[in-house]
Design an enzyme around this catalytic site. Structure first.
Site: not given
Ligand code: NAX
Length: 341
Positions: A34, A129, A146, A176, A204
């Protein structure tokens, strides 16, 4: 809980004729992705330099204080295109009339979790959601997922939003694709901009397949520049395990590159892919024999706000085997969350 802030443009945007303001929602807005994503949206990199936005940011209650700080910083960046910011822990507020939604928030995988634990931990988030999107988002909303496991999370959100057409729910495999482009560019000694039509099949996850057969480097086929030994070996392995390599090197998962890929995905969907093939995962309509409904990455072109799957490419035995492998994994994930669909 909800924080609202309305901004007045302070820099000149006179050279552009402004469009009608749109509402853009981002979940997990106080997280690492974010933090990189919001500044790119706010600067016009995604929706265009003449597209004002109201940012509607969702967090969970424990993330609200961090979100408050992120909103302060967004305000301090004085983006002319940002016409309002809403911070909330209520998805019905975050998704209200949203034209574009980035579903980023979810629980990250920890060392003790395997993929099925991750599916179980995050699936329920996307039920709530999906229902909220169904209830309050624009009927034209474009959703990119994502948060991992992103294909199956998109499937769950889509299944819980029956009034929104399935083609409006996608998952991100653009990171990817970009990783694959980066590898080819490095090996060919050219800038990434010289590489076209390289796309990802499947999930993914480390089973995904970056298909080099139609890709070109400065107009030359990748398959004429590199042999199968490299393309099906080190190239594929590097792309498939890149996420892990970044965690090892950085001590944290990909964030800026993931945000950049999310921008690329939504940018092309919103503004078109200029006739190029790009990777997007979306609910299958039976393309290439992939079972209906599975959220699977296909070669796509984007035109006039629509995603068109390129459904007539020839498959060779290797590509078919990789597609089958990904179908197998995604069917298992779908079975694991069947009660959420
Ligand atoms: P972070 O842990 O830094 O941030 C996630 C945020 O989401 C936190 O601030 C948390 O409080 C919030 N959150 C958790 N549950 C929530 C909900 N129900 N509603 C709203 N907010 C919520 O993770 P970040 O590095 O930002 O990664 C986010 C997600 O992206 C993870 O699931 C990660 O695995 C995924 N990714 C996906 C990728 C892709 O190519 N599709 C690559 C990058 C990343 O690994």
């Amino acid at each position: 809980m909800s924080i609202e802030s309305t901004k007045i443009a302070v820099n000149s945007t006179d050279s552009y004729e402004m469009k009608k303001t749109i509402r853009v929602a981002v979940t997990g807005a106080a997280g690492n992705i974010g933090y990189a994503l919001l500044w790119r949206i706010a600067s016009g990199d995604c929706f265009g330099k003449n597209q004002p936005v109201i940012l509607q940011l969702l967090e969970i209650p424990v993330g609200m204080q961090r979100l408050d700080g992120v909103i302060m910083e967004l305000n301090d960046s004085a983006f002319p295109l940002v016409h309002g910011i809403v911070g909330t822990d209520d998805p019905h507020i975050a998704f209200k009339e949203a034209e574009a939604i980035f579903l980023v928030g979810s629980r990250p995988r920890t060392k003790d979790m395997d993929r099925s634990d991750l599916v179980a931990a995050n699936g329920p988030i996307f039920v709530g959601q999906g229902k909220a999107i169904d209830a309050v988002a624009s009927r034209n909303v474009k959703v990119i997922t994502v948060g991992n496991p992103c294909n199956t999370n998109a499937l769950i959100a889509c299944a819980n939003a029956p009034s929104i057409p399935t083609r409006q729910f996608t998952a991100m495999t653009r990171l990817d694709q970009n990783r694959a482009v980066g590898q080819i560019a490095e090996h060919a000694g050219v800038p990434a901009s010289k590489i076209q039509d390289l796309f990802i099949w499947g999930n993914h996850a480390n089973t995904m397949y970056p298909d080099p057969r139609f890709a070109t480097v400065d107009g030359k086929l990748v398959t004429e520049l590199f042999d199968d030994e490299w393309l099906q070996g080190p190239f594929l392995d590097t792309v498939a395990t890149r996420g892990k390599a970044i965690i090892v090197a950085r001590g944290a998962s990909s964030a800026a590159s993931a945000a950049s890929a999310a921008i690329d995905h939504m940018h092309d969907w919103w503004q078109g892919s200029n006739g190029l093939m790009v990777s997007m995962a979306l609910p299958s309509e039976g393309w290439y024999g992939v079972p209906e409904g599975l959220v699977f990455s296909f070669p796509c072109r984007c035109e006039d706000g629509n995603v068109i799957v390129v459904d007539d490419l020839p498959l060779d035995a290797f590509a078919q085997s990789k597609i089958d492998e990904n179908v197998g994994v995604l069917l298992e994930e779908r079975n694991a969350v069947s009660e959420l669909l």
